[in-house]
Design an enzyme around this catalytic site. Sequence first.
Site, PDB file in Angstrom:
ATOM      1  CG  HIS A 148      50.983  -1.070 -70.463  1.00  0.00           C
ATOM      2  ND1 HIS A 148      49.901  -0.758 -69.516  1.00  0.00           N
ATOM      3  CD2 HIS A 148      51.207  -0.373 -71.768  1.00  0.00           C
ATOM      4  CE1 HIS A 148      50.054   0.667 -70.387  1.00  0.00           C
ATOM      5  NE2 HIS A 148      50.493   0.625 -71.043  1.00  0.00           N
ATOM      6  CE  LYS A 152      53.726   0.644 -68.532  1.00  0.00           C
ATOM      7  NZ  LYS A 152      54.947   1.488 -68.603  1.00  0.00           N
TER       8      LYS A 152
END
Length: 256
Positions: A148, A152
């Site tokens: 990600h 995040k």
Amino acid sequence: MLQIIVHGCEGKMGKILTQTAQDCGSVQVAAGIDARCQEGYSLSNPVSFPCYSEFSHCRTEADVVVDFSNPACLAPLLAFCTERKLPLVIATTGFQPEELSAIEKAAETIPIFRSANMSLGINVMARMLRLAAANLEKDFNIEIIEKHHNKKVDSPSGTAFLLADAVNQGCQVKKDLVFGRHGRADECRITDMGIHAVRGGSIPGDHTVLFAGPGETIEITHRALSKDIFAAGALQAAAWLADREPGLYSMEDMLS
């Protein structure tokens, strides 16, 4: 036309959701709620609907609330929806066990749709993993690698846990989750399932499940090319949920 209230309308996904709703033509955003709003309007994103900083200020009628926020907002969100008898789509991840229990309790009063990932593709992938695990669990090591963007905050991702749950649903003997292997001196057991998180750049979300057996490997990968897919899935869930009875629903319910 489906009328929705967007909770977390000032966040990245909230903005994508409102734009996707405007583009699809069958959904209208009736209002937005976000602590970063000033009463009546958005500070950062010119919109055609009223925005409120607190739930108590919103009196707008709607069919469904769609939530892209963070776990800290759960209690007032559930109170607002249960008081107003509004169906709720929860696209937020990173909940603790006690928060999941609160969601289950609220679902006794209103219909709630919750998924760790709103992508239809990810949830079809979960179905594939159940079948693969049922056939490969005895001889194949199973590892999950998720990637990600660097903003995040939760790790591993909620989607990684969703995929791990799907694997274990297909297994006769449940795998023990292992988070990384730094400092471990033991061998990788067939009953282990490793979950590894990578963070960097602007990756929307990559998830790979590796089945590594004697003399062969299988990789099942889902790659999100845009966050638009999560907004589209959330809107589809909202339309599906609008006329349901109270209960806790998942993407599996909708796909079935």
